[in-house]
Design a protein around this motif. Structure first.
Motif, PDB file in Angstrom:
ATOM      1  N   LEU A   1      -7.138   2.436  -6.577  1.00  0.00           N
ATOM      2  CA  LEU A   1      -6.974   1.141  -5.911  1.00  0.00           C
ATOM      3  C   LEU A   1      -8.055   0.212  -6.437  1.00  0.00           C
ATOM      4  O   LEU A   1      -9.246   0.516  -6.333  1.00  0.00           O
TER       5      LEU A   1
ATOM      6  N   CYS B   1      -7.699  -4.374   1.574  1.00  0.00           N
ATOM      7  CA  CYS B   1      -8.055  -3.187   0.785  1.00  0.00           C
ATOM      8  C   CYS B   1      -8.532  -2.061   1.709  1.00  0.00           C
ATOM      9  O   CYS B   1      -8.184  -0.896   1.503  1.00  0.00           O
TER      10      CYS B   1
ATOM     11  N   ALA C   1      -5.542  -0.391   3.302  1.00  0.00           N
ATOM     12  CA  ALA C   1      -4.851   0.461   2.334  1.00  0.00           C
ATOM     13  C   ALA C   1      -5.624   1.764   2.117  1.00  0.00           C
ATOM     14  O   ALA C   1      -5.035   2.848   2.112  1.00  0.00           O
TER      15      ALA C   1
ATOM     16  N   ILE D   1      -7.297   8.766  -2.976  1.00  0.00           N
ATOM     17  CA  ILE D   1      -7.239   7.589  -3.843  1.00  0.00           C
ATOM     18  C   ILE D   1      -8.657   7.220  -4.266  1.00  0.00           C
ATOM     19  O   ILE D   1      -9.608   7.325  -3.489  1.00  0.00           O
TER      20      ILE D   1
ATOM     21  N   PHE E   1     -11.312   4.444  -5.335  1.00  0.00           N
ATOM     22  CA  PHE E   1     -11.523   3.014  -5.133  1.00  0.00           C
ATOM     23  C   PHE E   1     -12.352   2.447  -6.274  1.00  0.00           C
ATOM     24  O   PHE E   1     -13.380   3.003  -6.644  1.00  0.00           O
TER      25      PHE E   1
ATOM     26  N   ARG F   1      -5.069  -8.732  -4.216  1.00  0.00           N
ATOM     27  CA  ARG F   1      -5.460  -7.367  -3.883  1.00  0.00           C
ATOM     28  C   ARG F   1      -4.591  -6.783  -2.792  1.00  0.00           C
ATOM     29  O   ARG F   1      -4.043  -7.530  -1.999  1.00  0.00           O
ATOM     30  N   PRO F   2      -4.574  -5.465  -2.741  1.00  0.00           N
ATOM     31  CA  PRO F   2      -5.058  -4.507  -3.731  1.00  0.00           C
ATOM     32  C   PRO F   2      -4.066  -4.351  -4.885  1.00  0.00           C
ATOM     33  O   PRO F   2      -2.874  -4.614  -4.745  1.00  0.00           O
TER      34      PRO F   2
ATOM     35  N   ILE G   1      -2.747  -1.331  -7.026  1.00  0.00           N
ATOM     36  CA  ILE G   1      -2.744   0.131  -6.949  1.00  0.00           C
ATOM     37  C   ILE G   1      -2.046   0.691  -8.183  1.00  0.00           C
ATOM     38  O   ILE G   1      -0.947   0.272  -8.538  1.00  0.00           O
TER      39      ILE G   1
ATOM     40  N   TRP H   1      -0.529  -5.135  -0.213  1.00  0.00           N
ATOM     41  CA  TRP H   1      -0.318  -4.077   0.773  1.00  0.00           C
ATOM     42  C   TRP H   1       0.856  -4.495   1.651  1.00  0.00           C
ATOM     43  O   TRP H   1       0.711  -4.903   2.781  1.00  0.00           O
TER      44      TRP H   1
ATOM     45  N   THR I   1       5.238  -1.835  -0.938  1.00  0.00           N
ATOM     46  CA  THR I   1       4.188  -0.993  -1.519  1.00  0.00           C
ATOM     47  C   THR I   1       4.043   0.286  -0.715  1.00  0.00           C
ATOM     48  O   THR I   1       3.981   1.382  -1.276  1.00  0.00           O
TER      49      THR I   1
END
Length: 105
Positions: free
Chosen positions: A3, A12, A15, A22, A24, A81-82, A84, A94, A98
């Motif tokens: 991400l 963010c 998410a 994930i 970052f 953002r984000p 991914i 987000w 998504t």
């Protein structure tokens, strides 16, 4: 899965909270690799550029006319953002779409 975003961005954070396993990447501190940025721009076009951001409002008229990729490389916080990256697929924002793509409720 990766991400790309900002650590102080509420979207963010949401998410990151909802996605397991994930990595970052803080775009302010680490930037976005050129290959990812180019692919994201090819996929999303100018939608990748967040024209509602504080950074955008701080640019003068001449700066805003520069090519979007050039602006994003110089000011990574201009990126919506984000972003991914999931096994070669890029997702932006987000949104419900998504979340569905990632299998997140």
């Amino acid at each position: 899965m990766r991400l790309y975003g900002l650590k102080n961005c509420n979207t963010c954070r949401k998410a990151l909270k909802e996605i397991e396993n994930i990595e970052f990447v803080d775009v302010r501190a680490q930037g976005v690799p050129d290959s990812v940025l180019i692919e994201a721009f090819d996929t999303f076009g100018e939608a990748l550029l967040n024209t509602r951001s504080t950074t955008w409002r701080g640019l003068n008229a001449e700066q805003r006319t520069r090519p979007p990729l050039e602006l994003l490389k110089e000011h990574p916080t201009l990126m919506k953002r984000p972003l991914i990256e999931d096994d070669g697929t890029l997702l932006l924002g987000w949104t419900a779409k998504t979340k569905a793509s990632l299998g997140v409720a």
